[in-house]
Write an enzyme that holds these catalytic residues in place. Sequence first.
Site, PDB file in Angstrom:
ATOM      1  N   HIS A 284       0.870  -1.184   0.000  1.00  0.00           N
ATOM      2  CA  HIS A 284       0.000   0.000   0.000  1.00  0.00           C
ATOM      3  C   HIS A 284       0.907   1.235   0.000  1.00  0.00           C
ATOM      4  O   HIS A 284       2.017   1.187   0.557  1.00  0.00           O
ATOM      5  CB  HIS A 284      -0.844  -0.044   1.281  1.00  0.00           C
ATOM      6  CG  HIS A 284      -1.911   0.995   1.375  1.00  0.00           C
ATOM      7  ND1 HIS A 284      -1.650   2.298   1.750  1.00  0.00           N
ATOM      8  CD2 HIS A 284      -3.250   0.930   1.168  1.00  0.00           C
ATOM      9  CE1 HIS A 284      -2.780   2.978   1.772  1.00  0.00           C
ATOM     10  NE2 HIS A 284      -3.771   2.172   1.422  1.00  0.00           N
TER      11      HIS A 284
ATOM     12  N   ASP B 100       3.162  -4.573   7.950  1.00  0.00           N
ATOM     13  CA  ASP B 100       1.971  -3.746   7.810  1.00  0.00           C
ATOM     14  C   ASP B 100       0.774  -4.687   7.955  1.00  0.00           C
ATOM     15  O   ASP B 100       0.448  -5.439   7.039  1.00  0.00           O
ATOM     16  CB  ASP B 100       1.991  -3.061   6.432  1.00  0.00           C
ATOM     17  CG  ASP B 100       0.687  -2.344   6.133  1.00  0.00           C
ATOM     18  OD1 ASP B 100      -0.286  -2.516   6.879  1.00  0.00           O
ATOM     19  OD2 ASP B 100       0.654  -1.619   5.116  1.00  0.00           O
TER      20      ASP B 100
ATOM     21  N   CYS C 132      -4.614   2.366  -3.734  1.00  0.00           N
ATOM     22  CA  CYS C 132      -3.333   2.869  -3.189  1.00  0.00           C
ATOM     23  C   CYS C 132      -2.218   1.846  -3.373  1.00  0.00           C
ATOM     24  O   CYS C 132      -1.343   1.698  -2.498  1.00  0.00           O
ATOM     25  CB  CYS C 132      -3.450   3.268  -1.712  1.00  0.00           C
ATOM     26  SG  CYS C 132      -4.575   4.626  -1.440  1.00  0.00           S
TER      27      CYS C 132
ATOM     28  N   LYS D 168     -10.213  -0.926  10.718  1.00  0.00           N
ATOM     29  CA  LYS D 168     -10.351  -2.139   9.894  1.00  0.00           C
ATOM     30  C   LYS D 168     -10.631  -3.357  10.769  1.00  0.00           C
ATOM     31  O   LYS D 168     -10.719  -4.481  10.302  1.00  0.00           O
ATOM     32  CB  LYS D 168      -9.086  -2.353   9.065  1.00  0.00           C
ATOM     33  CG  LYS D 168      -8.829  -1.180   8.093  1.00  0.00           C
ATOM     34  CD  LYS D 168      -7.788  -1.519   7.078  1.00  0.00           C
ATOM     35  CE  LYS D 168      -7.202  -0.305   6.403  1.00  0.00           C
ATOM     36  NZ  LYS D 168      -8.010   0.233   5.317  1.00  0.00           N
TER      37      LYS D 168
ATOM     38  N   GLN E  32      -4.432  -5.178   6.885  1.00  0.00           N
ATOM     39  CA  GLN E  32      -5.441  -6.099   6.332  1.00  0.00           C
ATOM     40  C   GLN E  32      -5.410  -7.469   6.988  1.00  0.00           C
ATOM     41  O   GLN E  32      -6.195  -8.341   6.613  1.00  0.00           O
ATOM     42  CB  GLN E  32      -5.239  -6.248   4.817  1.00  0.00           C
ATOM     43  CG  GLN E  32      -5.438  -4.971   4.041  1.00  0.00           C
ATOM     44  CD  GLN E  32      -6.862  -4.433   4.128  1.00  0.00           C
ATOM     45  OE1 GLN E  32      -7.805  -5.161   4.443  1.00  0.00           O
ATOM     46  NE2 GLN E  32      -7.034  -3.161   3.839  1.00  0.00           N
TER      47      GLN E  32
HETATM   48  N1  7TS Z   1      -1.643  -0.636   4.669  1.00  0.00           N
HETATM   49  C1  7TS Z   1      -2.570  -1.425   4.107  1.00  0.00           C
HETATM   50  C2  7TS Z   1      -2.203  -2.817   3.693  1.00  0.00           C
HETATM   51  C3  7TS Z   1      -3.863  -0.930   3.921  1.00  0.00           C
HETATM   52  O1  7TS Z   1      -4.776  -1.717   3.363  1.00  0.00           O
HETATM   53  C4  7TS Z   1      -4.180   0.396   4.306  1.00  0.00           C
HETATM   54  C5  7TS Z   1      -5.527   0.995   4.036  1.00  0.00           C
HETATM   55  C6  7TS Z   1      -3.185   1.144   4.934  1.00  0.00           C
HETATM   56  C7  7TS Z   1      -1.926   0.613   5.088  1.00  0.00           C
HETATM   57  C8  7TS Z   1      -3.460   2.520   5.465  1.00  0.00           C
HETATM   58  O2  7TS Z   1      -4.311   2.441   6.565  1.00  0.00           O
HETATM   59  P1  7TS Z   1      -4.854   3.774   7.277  1.00  0.00           P
HETATM   60  O3  7TS Z   1      -5.884   3.268   8.227  1.00  0.00           O
HETATM   61  O4  7TS Z   1      -3.685   4.396   7.952  1.00  0.00           O
HETATM   62  O5  7TS Z   1      -5.406   4.631   6.192  1.00  0.00           O
HETATM   63  N2  7TS Z   1      -6.198   0.413   2.965  1.00  0.00           N
HETATM   64  C9  7TS Z   1      -7.287   0.862   2.343  1.00  0.00           C
HETATM   65  C10 7TS Z   1      -7.895   0.184   1.286  1.00  0.00           C
HETATM   66  O6  7TS Z   1      -7.505  -0.893   0.848  1.00  0.00           O
HETATM   67  N3  7TS Z   1      -8.965   0.894   0.861  1.00  0.00           N
HETATM   68  O7  7TS Z   1      -9.070   1.998   1.601  1.00  0.00           O
HETATM   69  C11 7TS Z   1      -8.038   2.005   2.511  1.00  0.00           C
END
Ligand code: 7TS
Length: 424
Positions: free
Chosen positions: A140, A217, A381, A243, A220
Amino acid sequence: MILDNLFQSLSYYDESSEKYGVHSWRADFPILETSVHGKPLVYLDNAATTQKPLAVIEAESLYYRHDNANVHRGVHLLSQRATDAFEAARFKVQHLINAVSPDEIIFVRGTTEAINLVAQSYGRSRFKAGDEIILSRMEHHSNIVPWQILCEQTGVNLRIIPINNSGELELEAYNQLLNLRTKLVAVAHVSNAMGTINPVRAMIDLAHVHGVPVLLDGAQAIAHLPVDVQSLDCDFYAFSGHKLYGPTGIGVLFGKAALLEAMPPYQGGGDMIRSVSFDGTTYNTLPYKFEAGTPNIAGVIGLGAAVDYLAGIGFDALIEHELALLAYATQSVSDIPGLRIIGNALEKTAILSFVLEGIHPHDIGTILDRHGVAIRTGHHCTMPLMEHFGIAATARASFALYNTRTEVDKLVEAIYHVKELFGR
Ligand code: 7TS
Protein backbone atom coordinates in the site's frame (compact mmCIF):
# COMPACT_ATOMS: atom_id res chain seq x y z
CA MET A 1 -4.60 -25.15 -0.49
CA ILE A 2 -6.97 -23.76 2.10
CA LEU A 3 -9.25 -22.55 -0.69
CA ASP A 4 -9.15 -25.92 -2.48
CA ASN A 5 -10.23 -27.70 0.67
CA LEU A 6 -13.00 -25.19 1.15
CA PHE A 7 -14.23 -25.58 -2.41
CA GLN A 8 -14.62 -29.27 -1.67
CA SER A 9 -16.51 -28.64 1.54
CA LEU A 10 -18.78 -25.95 0.08
CA SER A 11 -21.72 -28.30 -0.06
CA TYR A 12 -21.64 -28.38 3.74
CA TYR A 13 -21.72 -24.61 3.98
CA ASP A 14 -25.01 -23.32 5.24
CA GLU A 15 -25.13 -19.73 6.36
CA SER A 16 -28.28 -20.28 8.36
CA SER A 17 -26.35 -22.78 10.43
CA GLU A 18 -25.76 -21.64 14.01
CA LYS A 19 -22.21 -22.86 13.60
CA TYR A 20 -21.31 -19.73 11.71
CA GLY A 21 -23.55 -17.45 13.73
CA VAL A 22 -23.54 -14.93 10.91
CA HIS A 23 -27.12 -13.79 11.45
CA SER A 24 -26.56 -13.09 15.12
CA TRP A 25 -23.32 -11.32 14.22
CA ARG A 26 -25.20 -9.17 11.71
CA ALA A 27 -27.62 -8.09 14.40
CA ASP A 28 -24.68 -6.52 16.25
CA PHE A 29 -24.15 -3.98 13.43
CA PRO A 30 -26.95 -1.39 13.23
CA ILE A 31 -25.83 0.04 9.90
CA LEU A 32 -26.54 -3.24 8.13
CA GLU A 33 -30.24 -2.35 8.34
CA THR A 34 -29.62 0.61 6.04
CA SER A 35 -31.02 0.86 2.51
CA VAL A 36 -29.17 2.57 -0.32
CA HIS A 37 -30.98 3.60 -3.51
CA GLY A 38 -33.98 1.76 -2.10
CA LYS A 39 -32.07 -1.53 -1.86
CA PRO A 40 -30.79 -3.28 1.27
CA LEU A 41 -27.16 -2.36 1.83
CA VAL A 42 -24.69 -5.05 0.78
CA TYR A 43 -21.49 -3.75 2.29
CA LEU A 44 -18.46 -5.30 0.59
CA ASP A 45 -15.91 -2.54 1.17
CA ASN A 46 -14.52 -3.90 4.41
CA ALA A 47 -10.88 -3.64 3.39
CA ALA A 48 -11.39 0.14 3.27
CA THR A 49 -13.14 0.21 6.62
CA THR A 50 -15.33 -2.19 8.55
CA GLN A 51 -18.70 -1.36 10.04
CA LYS A 52 -18.93 -0.92 13.80
CA PRO A 53 -20.82 -3.14 16.24
CA LEU A 54 -23.12 -1.58 18.82
CA ALA A 55 -20.58 -2.49 21.52
CA VAL A 56 -18.05 -0.11 19.95
CA ILE A 57 -20.56 2.67 19.29
CA GLU A 58 -21.81 2.44 22.87
CA ALA A 59 -18.34 2.32 24.42
CA GLU A 60 -17.50 5.66 22.80
CA SER A 61 -20.86 7.13 23.69
CA LEU A 62 -20.65 5.96 27.32
CA TYR A 63 -17.21 7.47 27.66
CA TYR A 64 -18.42 10.86 26.44
CA ARG A 65 -21.59 10.66 28.53
CA HIS A 66 -20.03 9.56 31.81
CA ASP A 67 -16.23 9.64 31.93
CA ASN A 68 -15.00 12.37 29.58
CA ALA A 69 -11.78 13.92 30.91
CA ASN A 70 -8.17 14.12 29.82
CA VAL A 71 -5.96 11.15 30.69
CA HIS A 72 -2.77 10.84 32.76
CA ARG A 73 -3.15 14.34 34.20
CA GLY A 74 -5.90 14.85 36.69
CA VAL A 75 -6.30 13.67 40.25
CA HIS A 76 -10.06 14.09 39.87
CA LEU A 77 -12.30 11.07 39.53
CA LEU A 78 -13.30 11.48 35.89
CA SER A 79 -9.69 11.79 34.80
CA GLN A 80 -8.86 8.64 36.74
CA ARG A 81 -11.77 6.78 35.16
CA ALA A 82 -10.77 7.95 31.68
CA THR A 83 -7.15 6.94 32.33
CA ASP A 84 -8.19 3.51 33.62
CA ALA A 85 -10.37 2.85 30.57
CA PHE A 86 -7.63 4.12 28.25
CA GLU A 87 -4.94 1.93 29.81
CA ALA A 88 -7.29 -1.07 30.00
CA ALA A 89 -7.61 -0.83 26.21
CA ARG A 90 -3.82 -0.98 25.93
CA PHE A 91 -3.87 -4.30 27.81
CA LYS A 92 -6.58 -5.61 25.50
CA VAL A 93 -4.49 -4.77 22.44
CA GLN A 94 -1.42 -6.28 24.09
CA HIS A 95 -3.29 -9.55 24.52
CA LEU A 96 -4.84 -9.40 21.04
CA ILE A 97 -1.39 -9.52 19.45
CA ASN A 98 0.39 -11.28 22.33
CA ALA A 99 2.97 -8.56 22.94
CA VAL A 100 5.29 -9.16 25.88
CA SER A 101 4.38 -5.89 27.58
CA PRO A 102 1.78 -3.09 27.31
CA ASP A 103 4.77 -0.74 26.96
CA GLU A 104 5.22 -2.13 23.45
CA ILE A 105 1.77 -0.84 22.40
CA ILE A 106 1.94 2.71 21.04
CA PHE A 107 -1.36 4.38 20.18
CA VAL A 108 -1.19 6.29 16.91
CA ARG A 109 -3.72 7.54 14.35
CA GLY A 110 -3.53 4.41 12.22
CA THR A 111 -1.28 2.22 10.12
CA THR A 112 -0.09 5.23 8.14
CA GLU A 113 1.10 7.09 11.19
CA ALA A 114 2.67 3.95 12.67
CA ILE A 115 4.83 3.43 9.57
CA ASN A 116 5.77 7.12 9.39
CA LEU A 117 6.78 6.92 13.06
CA VAL A 118 9.15 4.02 12.39
CA ALA A 119 10.57 5.71 9.28
CA GLN A 120 11.19 9.05 10.98
CA SER A 121 12.29 7.81 14.39
CA TYR A 122 13.98 4.45 13.80
CA GLY A 123 15.01 4.99 10.17
CA ARG A 124 16.13 8.59 10.28
CA SER A 125 18.25 8.13 13.38
CA ARG A 126 20.02 4.98 12.16
CA PHE A 127 20.13 4.74 8.37
CA LYS A 128 22.71 6.40 6.16
CA ALA A 129 23.35 6.88 2.46
CA GLY A 130 23.77 3.57 0.65
CA ASP A 131 21.76 1.55 3.20
CA GLU A 132 18.84 -0.43 1.82
CA ILE A 133 15.22 -1.01 2.81
CA ILE A 134 13.36 -3.94 1.29
CA LEU A 135 9.69 -3.48 0.39
CA SER A 136 7.48 -5.49 -1.93
CA ARG A 137 5.68 -4.73 -5.15
CA MET A 138 2.28 -5.20 -3.49
CA GLU A 139 2.66 -2.58 -0.75
CA HIS A 140 0.00 0.00 0.00
CA HIS A 141 1.30 3.54 -0.63
CA SER A 142 1.39 3.95 3.17
CA ASN A 143 4.23 1.45 3.21
CA ILE A 144 6.05 3.04 0.26
CA VAL A 145 5.87 6.82 0.53
CA PRO A 146 7.18 7.17 4.14
CA TRP A 147 10.27 5.23 3.00
CA GLN A 148 10.65 7.37 -0.11
CA ILE A 149 10.61 10.47 2.09
CA LEU A 150 13.31 8.82 4.22
CA CYS A 151 15.32 8.08 1.06
CA GLU A 152 15.26 11.79 0.19
CA GLN A 153 16.33 12.69 3.72
CA THR A 154 19.11 10.14 4.16
CA GLY A 155 20.18 8.70 0.79
CA VAL A 156 18.83 5.24 1.66
CA ASN A 157 17.80 3.07 -1.32
CA LEU A 158 14.69 0.94 -1.73
CA ARG A 159 14.86 -2.64 -3.04
CA ILE A 160 11.63 -4.22 -4.21
CA ILE A 161 10.57 -7.87 -3.89
CA PRO A 162 8.89 -8.91 -7.15
CA ILE A 163 5.63 -10.87 -7.32
CA ASN A 164 4.36 -13.63 -9.60
CA ASN A 165 1.19 -13.48 -11.64
CA SER A 166 -0.86 -15.12 -8.90
CA GLY A 167 0.04 -12.16 -6.68
CA GLU A 168 2.52 -13.98 -4.45
CA LEU A 169 5.92 -12.70 -3.39
CA GLU A 170 8.96 -14.25 -5.09
CA LEU A 171 10.77 -15.60 -2.06
CA GLU A 172 13.96 -16.57 -3.85
CA ALA A 173 14.31 -13.01 -5.13
CA TYR A 174 13.66 -11.74 -1.61
CA ASN A 175 16.42 -13.94 -0.27
CA GLN A 176 18.82 -12.52 -2.84
CA LEU A 177 17.91 -8.92 -1.99
CA LEU A 178 19.01 -9.38 1.64
CA ASN A 179 22.61 -8.29 2.05
CA LEU A 180 24.96 -6.38 4.34
CA ARG A 181 23.47 -3.05 3.29
CA THR A 182 19.91 -4.10 4.23
CA LYS A 183 18.71 -2.21 7.27
CA LEU A 184 15.00 -3.02 7.34
CA VAL A 185 12.35 -5.16 5.66
CA ALA A 186 8.85 -3.61 5.56
CA VAL A 187 6.10 -5.76 4.04
CA ALA A 188 2.36 -6.24 4.18
CA HIS A 189 1.16 -9.20 6.21
CA VAL A 190 -1.85 -9.32 3.87
CA SER A 191 -2.26 -7.47 0.55
CA ASN A 192 -5.14 -4.98 0.52
CA ALA A 193 -5.63 -5.22 -3.25
CA MET A 194 -5.52 -9.02 -3.61
CA GLY A 195 -5.86 -10.62 -0.19
CA THR A 196 -2.58 -12.53 -0.48
CA ILE A 197 -1.30 -13.71 2.90
CA ASN A 198 2.44 -13.33 2.72
CA PRO A 199 4.72 -15.99 4.28
CA VAL A 200 5.90 -13.46 6.84
CA ARG A 201 7.14 -15.98 9.40
CA ALA A 202 9.67 -17.41 6.92
CA MET A 203 10.55 -13.92 5.68
CA ILE A 204 11.26 -12.72 9.20
CA ASP A 205 13.48 -15.74 9.89
CA LEU A 206 15.46 -15.00 6.74
CA ALA A 207 15.83 -11.31 7.61
CA HIS A 208 16.95 -12.14 11.14
CA VAL A 209 19.68 -14.42 9.80
CA HIS A 210 21.12 -11.18 8.39
CA GLY A 211 20.40 -9.27 11.60
CA VAL A 212 17.74 -7.20 9.79
CA PRO A 213 14.58 -6.11 11.64
CA VAL A 214 11.15 -6.52 10.03
CA LEU A 215 8.12 -4.24 10.07
CA LEU A 216 4.81 -5.85 9.16
CA ASP A 217 1.97 -3.75 7.81
CA GLY A 218 -0.90 -5.58 9.45
CA ALA A 219 -3.74 -3.30 8.27
CA GLN A 220 -5.44 -6.10 6.33
CA ALA A 221 -4.43 -8.99 8.56
CA ILE A 222 -5.54 -7.87 11.99
CA ALA A 223 -9.28 -8.51 11.50
CA HIS A 224 -8.85 -11.75 9.59
CA LEU A 225 -6.02 -13.73 11.23
CA PRO A 226 -4.84 -14.29 14.76
CA VAL A 227 -1.66 -12.22 15.07
CA ASP A 228 0.99 -13.28 17.58
CA VAL A 229 3.94 -10.90 17.48
CA GLN A 230 6.01 -13.18 19.69
CA SER A 231 5.65 -16.27 17.53
CA LEU A 232 6.07 -14.18 14.35
CA ASP A 233 9.08 -12.55 16.02
CA CYS A 234 8.41 -9.36 14.03
CA ASP A 235 10.15 -6.22 15.23
CA PHE A 236 7.34 -3.78 14.41
CA TYR A 237 3.66 -4.42 13.64
CA ALA A 238 1.28 -1.68 12.46
CA PHE A 239 -2.51 -1.70 12.20
CA SER A 240 -5.59 0.55 12.18
CA GLY A 241 -8.53 0.25 14.54
CA HIS A 242 -11.11 1.03 11.85
CA LYS A 243 -10.35 -2.14 9.89
CA LEU A 244 -10.90 -4.15 13.07
CA TYR A 245 -14.52 -3.06 13.72
CA GLY A 246 -13.15 -0.17 15.79
CA PRO A 247 -13.23 3.62 15.32
CA THR A 248 -11.33 5.66 12.74
CA GLY A 249 -8.44 7.84 13.83
CA ILE A 250 -6.90 5.26 16.13
CA GLY A 251 -4.31 2.61 15.43
CA VAL A 252 -1.40 0.78 16.93
CA LEU A 253 2.30 0.49 16.48
CA PHE A 254 3.76 -2.53 18.21
CA GLY A 255 7.54 -2.43 18.58
CA LYS A 256 9.89 -4.67 20.52
CA ALA A 257 10.68 -2.81 23.74
CA ALA A 258 14.45 -2.81 23.15
CA LEU A 259 14.02 -1.13 19.77
CA LEU A 260 11.49 1.42 21.01
CA GLU A 261 13.68 2.25 24.02
CA ALA A 262 16.58 3.10 21.75
CA MET A 263 14.52 5.22 19.34
CA PRO A 264 14.24 9.01 19.61
CA PRO A 265 10.74 10.53 20.01
CA TYR A 266 8.68 11.03 16.86
CA GLN A 267 6.81 14.12 18.02
CA GLY A 268 7.40 16.45 20.95
CA GLY A 269 4.75 17.81 23.30
CA GLY A 270 2.83 17.11 26.46
CA ASP A 271 2.73 13.64 28.03
CA MET A 272 5.89 12.43 26.27
CA ILE A 273 8.31 14.19 28.66
CA ARG A 274 9.63 13.53 32.14
CA SER A 275 10.90 17.05 32.70
CA VAL A 276 11.34 20.12 30.54
CA SER A 277 13.70 23.02 31.00
CA PHE A 278 15.45 25.35 28.60
CA ASP A 279 18.68 23.59 29.51
CA GLY A 280 17.36 20.28 28.25
CA THR A 281 14.38 17.97 28.27
CA THR A 282 14.17 14.35 29.36
CA TYR A 283 11.65 12.00 27.83
CA ASN A 284 9.01 9.84 29.38
CA THR A 285 9.21 6.05 29.54
CA LEU A 286 7.52 3.73 27.06
CA PRO A 287 4.91 3.85 25.68
CA TYR A 288 4.32 7.53 26.52
CA LYS A 289 7.54 8.70 24.88
CA PHE A 290 5.75 8.16 21.56
CA GLU A 291 2.35 9.53 22.55
CA ALA A 292 2.75 13.30 22.48
CA GLY A 293 -0.31 15.41 23.18
CA THR A 294 -3.87 14.52 24.14
CA PRO A 295 -4.61 11.17 22.51
CA ASN A 296 -7.79 9.95 20.84
CA ILE A 297 -9.20 8.76 24.17
CA ALA A 298 -12.65 7.78 22.91
CA GLY A 299 -11.02 6.06 19.94
CA VAL A 300 -8.76 4.00 22.19
CA ILE A 301 -11.72 2.99 24.36
CA GLY A 302 -13.72 2.11 21.23
CA LEU A 303 -10.79 0.05 19.95
CA GLY A 304 -10.71 -1.81 23.27
CA ALA A 305 -14.40 -2.60 22.82
CA ALA A 306 -13.73 -3.84 19.28
CA VAL A 307 -11.01 -6.15 20.57
CA ASP A 308 -13.44 -7.53 23.17
CA TYR A 309 -16.09 -7.95 20.49
CA LEU A 310 -13.76 -9.93 18.26
CA ALA A 311 -12.61 -12.06 21.18
CA GLY A 312 -16.28 -12.91 21.79
CA ILE A 313 -16.60 -14.19 18.21
CA GLY A 314 -13.27 -16.01 18.11
CA PHE A 315 -10.92 -16.31 15.17
CA ASP A 316 -11.74 -19.98 14.53
CA ALA A 317 -15.38 -19.23 13.71
CA LEU A 318 -14.53 -16.01 11.89
CA ILE A 319 -11.88 -17.59 9.66
CA GLU A 320 -14.05 -20.56 8.81
CA HIS A 321 -16.89 -18.24 7.84
CA GLU A 322 -14.81 -15.77 5.84
CA LEU A 323 -12.84 -18.40 3.94
CA ALA A 324 -16.00 -20.31 3.07
CA LEU A 325 -17.49 -17.05 1.81
CA LEU A 326 -14.37 -16.22 -0.21
CA ALA A 327 -14.39 -19.69 -1.75
CA TYR A 328 -18.08 -19.33 -2.61
CA ALA A 329 -17.56 -15.87 -4.12
CA THR A 330 -14.49 -17.00 -6.07
CA GLN A 331 -16.38 -19.93 -7.49
CA SER A 332 -19.45 -17.80 -8.29
CA VAL A 333 -17.57 -15.13 -10.24
CA SER A 334 -15.37 -17.66 -12.01
CA ASP A 335 -18.31 -18.54 -14.25
CA ILE A 336 -18.78 -14.94 -15.44
CA PRO A 337 -17.44 -14.58 -18.99
CA GLY A 338 -14.80 -11.85 -19.36
CA LEU A 339 -14.13 -11.62 -15.63
CA ARG A 340 -10.55 -11.98 -14.49
CA ILE A 341 -9.60 -12.27 -10.84
CA ILE A 342 -6.52 -10.27 -9.85
CA GLY A 343 -4.72 -12.21 -7.15
CA ASN A 344 -5.01 -15.98 -7.03
CA ALA A 345 -2.58 -16.73 -4.23
CA LEU A 346 -2.88 -20.11 -2.56
CA GLU A 347 -3.04 -18.36 0.81
CA LYS A 348 -5.66 -15.61 0.76
CA THR A 349 -7.97 -13.72 3.07
CA ALA A 350 -11.38 -12.33 2.29
CA ILE A 351 -10.61 -10.10 -0.71
CA LEU A 352 -11.80 -10.59 -4.27
CA SER A 353 -10.37 -8.18 -6.83
CA PHE A 354 -11.39 -8.44 -10.45
CA VAL A 355 -11.56 -6.74 -13.81
CA LEU A 356 -14.24 -7.13 -16.48
CA GLU A 357 -13.17 -7.11 -20.09
CA GLY A 358 -13.98 -3.78 -21.78
CA ILE A 359 -15.64 -2.19 -18.73
CA HIS A 360 -13.93 0.34 -16.46
CA PRO A 361 -13.96 -0.63 -12.77
CA HIS A 362 -15.47 2.77 -11.86
CA ASP A 363 -18.48 1.96 -14.05
CA ILE A 364 -18.78 -1.40 -12.33
CA GLY A 365 -18.69 0.30 -8.92
CA THR A 366 -21.25 2.90 -9.89
CA ILE A 367 -23.75 0.40 -11.26
CA LEU A 368 -23.25 -1.98 -8.32
CA ASP A 369 -24.00 0.93 -6.00
CA ARG A 370 -27.43 1.29 -7.64
CA HIS A 371 -28.02 -2.33 -6.60
CA GLY A 372 -27.08 -1.46 -3.03
CA VAL A 373 -23.76 -3.25 -3.38
CA ALA A 374 -20.84 -1.21 -2.00
CA ILE A 375 -17.46 -2.24 -3.38
CA ARG A 376 -14.25 -0.28 -3.96
CA THR A 377 -12.86 0.50 -7.38
CA GLY A 378 -9.54 2.07 -8.28
CA HIS A 379 -5.88 1.37 -7.68
CA HIS A 380 -6.44 0.78 -3.95
CA CYS A 381 -3.33 2.87 -3.19
CA THR A 382 -1.21 0.15 -4.79
CA MET A 383 -0.17 1.74 -8.08
CA PRO A 384 3.06 -0.30 -8.45
CA LEU A 385 0.98 -3.47 -8.09
CA MET A 386 -1.50 -2.31 -10.74
CA GLU A 387 1.47 -1.61 -13.03
CA HIS A 388 2.66 -5.20 -12.56
CA PHE A 389 -0.68 -6.48 -13.85
CA GLY A 390 -0.80 -3.88 -16.62
CA ILE A 391 -4.06 -2.39 -15.37
CA ALA A 392 -5.07 0.96 -13.91
CA ALA A 393 -7.66 -0.27 -11.47
CA THR A 394 -9.70 -3.21 -10.21
CA ALA A 395 -13.12 -3.70 -8.69
CA ARG A 396 -12.66 -5.12 -5.20
CA ALA A 397 -15.18 -6.89 -3.00
CA SER A 398 -13.85 -7.41 0.51
CA PHE A 399 -15.64 -9.47 3.12
CA ALA A 400 -16.12 -9.25 6.87
CA LEU A 401 -17.63 -11.52 9.48
CA TYR A 402 -21.17 -10.21 8.83
CA ASN A 403 -21.30 -10.90 5.08
CA THR A 404 -23.43 -13.73 3.75
CA ARG A 405 -23.73 -16.00 0.77
CA THR A 406 -26.93 -14.21 -0.19
CA GLU A 407 -24.93 -10.98 -0.42
CA VAL A 408 -22.41 -12.68 -2.68
CA ASP A 409 -25.33 -13.76 -4.89
CA LYS A 410 -26.44 -10.11 -5.08
CA LEU A 411 -22.92 -9.09 -6.06
CA VAL A 412 -22.89 -11.66 -8.86
CA GLU A 413 -26.37 -10.66 -10.03
CA ALA A 414 -25.28 -7.01 -10.14
CA ILE A 415 -22.14 -7.88 -12.12
CA TYR A 416 -24.33 -9.63 -14.71
CA HIS A 417 -26.42 -6.47 -14.90
CA VAL A 418 -23.27 -4.41 -15.56
CA LYS A 419 -22.38 -6.74 -18.43
CA GLU A 420 -25.87 -6.51 -19.81
CA LEU A 421 -25.81 -2.68 -19.73
CA PHE A 422 -22.49 -2.67 -21.57
CA GLY A 423 -23.67 -5.27 -24.06
CA ARG A 424 -20.90 -7.67 -23.03
N1 7TS B 1 -1.64 -0.64 4.67
C1 7TS B 1 -2.57 -1.43 4.11
C2 7TS B 1 -2.20 -2.82 3.69
C3 7TS B 1 -3.86 -0.93 3.92
O1 7TS B 1 -4.78 -1.72 3.36
C4 7TS B 1 -4.18 0.40 4.31
C5 7TS B 1 -5.53 1.00 4.04
C6 7TS B 1 -3.19 1.14 4.93
C7 7TS B 1 -1.93 0.61 5.09
C8 7TS B 1 -3.46 2.52 5.46
O2 7TS B 1 -4.31 2.44 6.57
P1 7TS B 1 -4.85 3.77 7.28
O3 7TS B 1 -5.88 3.27 8.23
O4 7TS B 1 -3.69 4.40 7.95
O5 7TS B 1 -5.41 4.63 6.19
N2 7TS B 1 -6.20 0.41 2.96
C9 7TS B 1 -7.29 0.86 2.34
C10 7TS B 1 -7.89 0.18 1.29
O6 7TS B 1 -7.51 -0.89 0.85
N3 7TS B 1 -8.97 0.89 0.86
O7 7TS B 1 -9.07 2.00 1.60
C11 7TS B 1 -8.04 2.01 2.51
